[in-house]
Enzyme design. Sequence first.
Site, mmCIF file in Angstrom:
data_model
loop_
_atom_site.group_PDB
_atom_site.id
_atom_site.type_symbol
_atom_site.label_atom_id
_atom_site.label_comp_id
_atom_site.label_asym_id
_atom_site.label_seq_id
_atom_site.Cartn_x
_atom_site.Cartn_y
_atom_site.Cartn_z
ATOM 1 N N LYS A 83 0.850 -1.201 0.000
ATOM 2 C CA LYS A 83 0.000 0.000 0.000
ATOM 3 C C LYS A 83 0.887 1.253 0.000
ATOM 4 C CE LYS A 83 -3.954 1.975 2.569
ATOM 5 N NZ LYS A 83 -4.748 1.863 3.819
ATOM 6 N N SER A 158 -9.789 2.282 2.983
ATOM 7 C CA SER A 158 -8.947 3.001 2.069
ATOM 8 C C SER A 158 -8.031 2.115 1.229
ATOM 9 C CB SER A 158 -8.064 3.984 2.850
ATOM 10 O OG SER A 158 -7.187 3.274 3.708
ATOM 11 N N SER A 182 -9.726 -0.250 7.088
ATOM 12 C CA SER A 182 -9.200 -0.184 5.717
ATOM 13 C C SER A 182 -8.534 -1.442 5.172
ATOM 14 C CB SER A 182 -8.206 0.957 5.599
ATOM 15 O OG SER A 182 -8.902 2.162 5.546
HETATM 16 N N1 GLN Z 1 -12.887 4.302 6.289
HETATM 17 C C1 GLN Z 1 -12.317 4.767 7.514
HETATM 18 C C2 GLN Z 1 -11.958 6.221 7.405
HETATM 19 O O1 GLN Z 1 -12.302 6.790 6.436
HETATM 20 C C3 GLN Z 1 -11.133 3.926 7.888
HETATM 21 C C4 GLN Z 1 -9.936 4.234 7.092
HETATM 22 C C5 GLN Z 1 -8.758 3.400 7.474
HETATM 23 O O2 GLN Z 1 -8.870 2.388 8.146
HETATM 24 N N2 GLN Z 1 -7.606 3.867 7.082
HETATM 25 O O3 GLN Z 1 -11.362 6.781 8.257
#
Ligand code: GLN
Length: 510
Positions: A83, A158, A182
């Site tokens: 990532k 994400s 994410s």
């Molecule tokens: N979707 C969540 C957010 O927008 C989690 C994102 C993540 O785990 N990096 O913060």
Amino acid sequence: MTAVVRWTRATAAGMAEALERGETTSVELTRAALRMTEMVDGAVHAYLHVDAEGALAQAAASDARRAAGAPLHALDGVPIAVKDVLTTTGLPTTCGSKILEGWIPPYDATVVARLKAAGLPILGKTNMDEFAMGSSTEHSAYGPTRNPWDLERIPGGSGGGSAAAVASFQAPLALGTDTGGSIRQPGAVTGTVGVKPTYGGVSRYGLVAMANSLDQVGPVTRTVLDAALLHELIGGHDPRDSTSIDQPLPGLVAAARQGAAGDLTGLRVGVIRELQGEGYQAGVLARFQESLELLTKAGAEVVEVSCPSFVHALATYYLVMPCEASSNLAKFDAMRYGLRVLPEGVDSPSAEEVMRATRDAGFGDEVKRRIILGTYALSSGYYDAYYGTAQRVRTLISRDFEAAFGQVDVLVSPTAPTTAFKLGEKLDDPLAMYLNDLATIPANLAGVPGISLPSGLADEDGLPAGFQVLAPAMADDRLYRVGAALEAALEERWGGPLLDKAPALEGGSK
Ligand code: GLN
């Protein structure tokens, strides 16, 4: 079967065995993965950067080690995607943001250094929501990633790039990061396996922080065993991360192998009452119930457990996370990294003016929204009302976990409330987007580990649903035991791996 199809469909454990037996080479595996990327990534857009040359050089070095009888690790030679929020020496690291466009880090994240020390060729950097903020990968400044099951749908976020790379057979393994879901939510909507380890179980050194007290690096794979192999490789104490736990990891691979035998006699499973029902898609709940029945069949005792404070988890997260993020993102000031934009029509702009122009042009709307929320919640006069209250509720959530783990060995829920939604569907509605993490966020707030594995296809849309297992801190082995047992039962139920049911991609493998 062509070499591309044969080797891209293999699991990481399968590849490792084939390498060990001399049936293939790392160069062949890496070439097959890169070929798949050439074929399908124009449509999927899992990668922001592919390092074909670097990966093939690392593969050749791996083959030389094998030939000399000196592999560095069982996974030596098995390629992996990373990532783009993890620093990589000599490879771009953008975090999906314009503000870091062109930045080449001078150091490796500890997890990346561990991959290299074990000999895994790094295929490239995967797409993500900007600074890991989002649930759909649509907040990437470089365009969205698409779900291999349906290119009109989101791959989660994400870490949609890592999940889509693994789901479309471009990589057997990937690294993700999970601050509020994410790794697990993209896993759920792409039919892959994702693990958020215990907080402090995997080093955060070189992970560009969104919210330090919540972020954790973890594996993205197609099988539970592969996740255990990767987790053991990247996990364990790192003196460079002050929150790293100085204690050996439990045996994760051993737990996965034990679980695969399918016997869960004596295991107590708690279904979280607050994480089901309203807001969850019928097909997701149906697959969840079916998985519970399979666990019961395997010998587990399934009971319902209440975690009353979990209903406040989302609100708590959306205070704690923006507060930490607003502070973390202050370092992108046009002076130290990446982009620098000079304000138009100003002859000799001040540092302040350059900073303002750079941050205005370099950050996307979602990032700006969270910086504003965070700085507001931390401002004097509001600090205690917002941040202080959120921290107190966070403690209540941890106490709910402690009480629940006094009664059961693991807790379970659906991973995400729905299957993959359509691109654009929630983009203009931040709250609807945030609701995707309803079930994943409590684990981040409490620091406990969680796994998501595919529970089957929802009847109404034929798309994958996810099953989440949570365990007490440093009992990550339980995720693998339960996960592997359920995976074996589900494979029998579905007549093989779920991803085999994904439609063929343009120019793809079927
Ligand atoms: N979707 C969540 C957010 O927008 C989690 C994102 C993540 O785990 N990096 O913060």
